[in-house]
Design a protein around this motif. Structure first.
Motif, PDB file in Angstrom:
ATOM      1  N   GLY A   1       0.815  -1.210   0.000  1.00  0.00           N
ATOM      2  CA  GLY A   1       0.000   0.000   0.000  1.00  0.00           C
ATOM      3  C   GLY A   1       0.847   1.258   0.000  1.00  0.00           C
ATOM      4  O   GLY A   1       0.582   2.208  -0.746  1.00  0.00           O
ATOM      5  N   GLN A   2       1.886   1.271   0.838  1.00  0.00           N
ATOM      6  CA  GLN A   2       2.763   2.438   0.908  1.00  0.00           C
ATOM      7  C   GLN A   2       3.552   2.623  -0.386  1.00  0.00           C
ATOM      8  O   GLN A   2       3.827   3.742  -0.797  1.00  0.00           O
ATOM      9  CB  GLN A   2       3.734   2.310   2.072  1.00  0.00           C
ATOM     10  CG  GLN A   2       3.123   2.525   3.419  1.00  0.00           C
ATOM     11  CD  GLN A   2       4.153   2.367   4.531  1.00  0.00           C
ATOM     12  OE1 GLN A   2       5.099   1.593   4.414  1.00  0.00           O
ATOM     13  NE2 GLN A   2       3.966   3.110   5.612  1.00  0.00           N
TER      14      GLN A   2
ATOM     15  N   LYS B   1      11.341   5.867  -0.346  1.00  0.00           N
ATOM     16  CA  LYS B   1      10.745   5.822  -1.679  1.00  0.00           C
ATOM     17  C   LYS B   1      11.484   6.820  -2.571  1.00  0.00           C
ATOM     18  O   LYS B   1      11.626   7.989  -2.225  1.00  0.00           O
ATOM     19  CB  LYS B   1       9.262   6.144  -1.619  1.00  0.00           C
ATOM     20  CG  LYS B   1       8.572   5.919  -2.939  1.00  0.00           C
ATOM     21  CD  LYS B   1       7.076   5.981  -2.812  1.00  0.00           C
ATOM     22  CE  LYS B   1       6.437   5.751  -4.160  1.00  0.00           C
ATOM     23  NZ  LYS B   1       4.997   5.832  -4.081  1.00  0.00           N
TER      24      LYS B   1
ATOM     25  N   PHE C   1       2.616   2.184  -3.375  1.00  0.00           N
ATOM     26  CA  PHE C   1       1.840   2.815  -4.435  1.00  0.00           C
ATOM     27  C   PHE C   1       1.156   4.115  -4.018  1.00  0.00           C
ATOM     28  O   PHE C   1       0.726   4.877  -4.873  1.00  0.00           O
ATOM     29  CB  PHE C   1       0.801   1.826  -4.971  1.00  0.00           C
ATOM     30  CG  PHE C   1       1.431   0.646  -5.644  1.00  0.00           C
ATOM     31  CD1 PHE C   1       2.106   0.782  -6.841  1.00  0.00           C
ATOM     32  CD2 PHE C   1       1.381  -0.607  -5.057  1.00  0.00           C
ATOM     33  CE1 PHE C   1       2.706  -0.303  -7.462  1.00  0.00           C
ATOM     34  CE2 PHE C   1       1.973  -1.697  -5.667  1.00  0.00           C
ATOM     35  CZ  PHE C   1       2.635  -1.548  -6.875  1.00  0.00           C
ATOM     36  N   THR C   2       1.032   4.384  -2.717  1.00  0.00           N
ATOM     37  CA  THR C   2       0.297   5.581  -2.294  1.00  0.00           C
ATOM     38  C   THR C   2       1.161   6.616  -1.579  1.00  0.00           C
ATOM     39  O   THR C   2       0.761   7.779  -1.512  1.00  0.00           O
ATOM     40  CB  THR C   2      -0.865   5.194  -1.354  1.00  0.00           C
ATOM     41  OG1 THR C   2      -0.335   4.570  -0.188  1.00  0.00           O
ATOM     42  CG2 THR C   2      -1.850   4.284  -2.045  1.00  0.00           C
ATOM     43  N   MET C   3       2.298   6.207  -1.058  1.00  0.00           N
ATOM     44  CA  MET C   3       3.120   7.129  -0.274  1.00  0.00           C
ATOM     45  C   MET C   3       3.785   8.158  -1.190  1.00  0.00           C
ATOM     46  O   MET C   3       4.142   7.850  -2.331  1.00  0.00           O
ATOM     47  CB  MET C   3       4.184   6.340   0.499  1.00  0.00           C
ATOM     48  CG  MET C   3       4.990   7.161   1.445  1.00  0.00           C
ATOM     49  SD  MET C   3       6.027   6.181   2.551  1.00  0.00           S
ATOM     50  CE  MET C   3       6.967   5.191   1.434  1.00  0.00           C
ATOM     51  N   SER C   4       3.966   9.346  -0.669  1.00  0.00           N
ATOM     52  CA  SER C   4       4.629  10.397  -1.447  1.00  0.00           C
ATOM     53  C   SER C   4       6.105  10.059  -1.616  1.00  0.00           C
ATOM     54  O   SER C   4       6.698   9.357  -0.802  1.00  0.00           O
ATOM     55  CB  SER C   4       4.469  11.749  -0.750  1.00  0.00           C
ATOM     56  OG  SER C   4       5.096  11.709   0.517  1.00  0.00           O
ATOM     57  N   LYS C   5       6.666  10.599  -2.649  1.00  0.00           N
ATOM     58  CA  LYS C   5       8.078  10.329  -2.940  1.00  0.00           C
ATOM     59  C   LYS C   5       8.965  10.895  -1.832  1.00  0.00           C
ATOM     60  O   LYS C   5       8.714  11.955  -1.303  1.00  0.00           O
ATOM     61  CB  LYS C   5       8.454  10.919  -4.287  1.00  0.00           C
ATOM     62  CG  LYS C   5       7.629  10.332  -5.414  1.00  0.00           C
ATOM     63  CD  LYS C   5       8.339  10.419  -6.708  1.00  0.00           C
ATOM     64  CE  LYS C   5       7.498   9.906  -7.842  1.00  0.00           C
ATOM     65  NZ  LYS C   5       7.455   8.520  -7.982  1.00  0.00           N
TER      66      LYS C   5
END
Length: 165
Positions: A86-87, A163, A89-93
């Protein structure tokens, strides 16, 4: 960075598989080739019928503690992997995988606690008529010990993994 991400993911999946095998298989304590005990059953191989005859392990507080801790470890490691996906694909760079890493470290600590309890209290856990000195720890117990540093290592790697921007 992509290689590190693939390595951490592969390490997590391998560790999760080994952890699941260590929790579910029937070889935490072995007496020869034909008798074994695990967290759930005590089994004996019947040569005449060529089948395993298994009976539920006698319940006691130490065994229940080990069972709960091992199941919690599998759950936390599985949840950690789902949170990681989940992180991813959804976490900010530029973000860090703190939650994933902490879940994985907690999973490692629960396995450590479970194996220590089993090591220190195997006489109370097994409560068997068979002599404990004739037996030894089985491969599932060893796999559980192998999972401890792997879970802690992958947890620390997740905490430091960022990320890519």
């Amino acid at each position: 960075m992509a290689y590190l991400l693939m390595f951490v993911t592969l390490l997590h999946l391998i560790t999760l598989g080994v952890l699941f095998i260590a929790t579910m298989e029937k070889s935490w304590w072995v007496w020869g080739e034909r008798d074994s005990a695990d967290l759930w059953y005590s089994c004996k191989f019947d040569n005449d019928k060529e089948v395993w005859l298994c009976a539920s392990s006698r319940e006691n507080d130490w065994l229940q503690a080990v069972q709960v801790l091992m199941v919690l470890s599998v759950v936390f490691s599985s949840v950690s992997f789902l949170i990681f996906l989940g992180q991813l694909f959804t976490m900010s760079k530029g973000g860090l995988f703190y939650v994933t890493g902490l879940c994985q470290v907690f999973s490692g600590l629960t396995v450590l606690t479970a194996t220590l309890i089993y090591t220190l209290h195997n006489k109370e856990i097994l409560q068997d008529a068979r002599e404990l000195s004739l037996g030894h720890f089985g491969y599932c117990f060893i796999l559980a010990w192998v999972c401890v540093p792997l879970l802690l290592l992958s947890g620390v790697m997740y905490i430091h993994l960022r990320k890519k921007k």
